[in-house]
Design an enzyme around this catalytic site. Structure first.
Site, PDB file in Angstrom:
ATOM      1  N   LYS A   1      45.877  35.008  28.865  1.00 32.77           N
ATOM      2  CA  LYS A   1      45.124  33.800  29.216  1.00 32.77           C
ATOM      3  C   LYS A   1      44.025  33.518  28.195  1.00 32.77           C
ATOM      4  CE  LYS A   1      43.246  34.391  33.187  1.00 32.77           C
ATOM      5  NZ  LYS A   1      41.804  34.354  32.996  1.00 32.77           N
TER       6      LYS A   1
ATOM      7  N   ARG B   1      39.374  31.756  41.709  1.00 35.49           N
ATOM      8  CA  ARG B   1      40.089  33.025  41.838  1.00 35.49           C
ATOM      9  C   ARG B   1      40.309  33.413  43.284  1.00 35.49           C
ATOM     10  NH1 ARG B   1      39.073  35.502  36.723  1.00 35.49           N
ATOM     11  NH2 ARG B   1      39.890  37.579  36.466  1.00 35.49           N
TER      12      ARG B   1
ATOM     13  N   ARG C   1      45.628  47.525  25.526  1.00 35.49           N
ATOM     14  CA  ARG C   1      44.353  46.886  25.205  1.00 35.49           C
ATOM     15  C   ARG C   1      43.189  47.855  25.467  1.00 35.49           C
ATOM     16  NH1 ARG C   1      42.878  41.246  28.084  1.00 35.49           N
ATOM     17  NH2 ARG C   1      41.831  42.465  29.654  1.00 35.49           N
TER      18      ARG C   1
ATOM     19  N   ARG D   1      36.450  47.646  26.646  1.00 42.03           N
ATOM     20  CA  ARG D   1      35.945  46.845  27.753  1.00 42.03           C
ATOM     21  C   ARG D   1      35.789  47.758  28.956  1.00 42.03           C
ATOM     22  NH1 ARG D   1      38.638  41.042  29.179  1.00 42.03           N
ATOM     23  NH2 ARG D   1      38.491  41.722  31.329  1.00 42.03           N
TER      24      ARG D   1
ATOM     25  N   ARG E   1      42.362  45.490  39.459  1.00 38.12           N
ATOM     26  CA  ARG E   1      42.365  44.066  39.099  1.00 38.12           C
ATOM     27  C   ARG E   1      43.721  43.428  39.366  1.00 38.12           C
ATOM     28  NH1 ARG E   1      40.853  45.197  33.575  1.00 38.12           N
ATOM     29  NH2 ARG E   1      41.225  43.057  32.975  1.00 38.12           N
TER      30      ARG E   1
END
Ligand code: ADP
Length: 188
Positions: free
Chosen positions: A13, A87, A126, A132, A143
């Site tokens: 995204k 969301r 990632r 992160r 998530r």
């Protein structure tokens, strides 16, 4: 143009949103970015971090004021790209209310879909490359689960309004972007 972009974590995204804001020259309203930007030393920032860092959604009562404040700014009067928002169904309903009062309609809801196993492997990769805080095995699963239970129903909300454009995210980024642009052109 008013666009909502929905996709699970790891769908790509972020990449597509930055291409899209550049191509369409509309403001990018990313609640993930805005929430991460809250100062971690402030009382608000501490509360926000306590949710984000474990992969949970920040509460609606914190998210909505951030969004409405941004929407009041001058550059957002003719449209924007909502990234990562709404969301929850509650956020979607609040956004509907806000827009109806201003006689604005969402032009299109882009749904970038990718199979669950592909998402998981992309996110783990990632996590290795970036640093992160919410990219580790535990928060990644949290998530994905939050997406399945809280955000997927938002899509149904927009399907009922009939403005969802389905995009296959399991292709090279350039192809995905082409599909988005041609989908948007067909809607014009
Ligand atoms: P990703 O798409 O990879 O989950 P984002 O940057 O969109 O990344 O979001 C990161 C985190 O910020 C989310 O896991 C969530 O905790 C929080 N967040 C972002 N947008 C919202 C929102 N609209 N409502 C509640 N929490 C949000």
């Amino acid at each position: 143009m008013w666009i909502v972009f929905i996709g699970p974590p790891g769908a790509g995204k972020g990449t597509q949103c930055s291409r899209l804001v550049e191509a369409l020259r509309i403001p990018h309203l990313s609640t993930g970015d805005m929430l991460r930007d809250t100062n971690r030393d402030s009382a608000l920032g501490k509360v926000v971090a306590s949710y984000i860092d474990v992969g949970r959604l920040a509460p609606d009562y914190l998210v909505m004021p951030i969004v409405t404040k941004r929407l009041a700014e001058r550059d957002c009067q003719l449209g924007c790209l909502f990234d990562g928002f709404p969301r929850t169904v509650h956020q979607a309903e609040q956004l509907d209310e806000f827009l109806v009062e201003r006689e604005i309609r969402i032009d299109v809801v882009l749904h970038l879909h990718v199979a669950a196993d592909v998402l998981l492997s992309r996110l783990l990769k990632r996590a290795e490359l970036q640093n992160r805080k919410d990219d580790n095995q535990e928060t990644i699963s949290a998530r994905l689960e939050v997406y399945r239970t809280q955000t997927a129903p938002v899509l149904q909300h927009y399907h009922d309004q009939g403005n969802v454009l389905e995009i296959d995210g399991d292709q090279p980024a350039d192809r995905v972007f082409e599909d988005i642009l041609s989908g948007l052109n067909r809607r014009k």
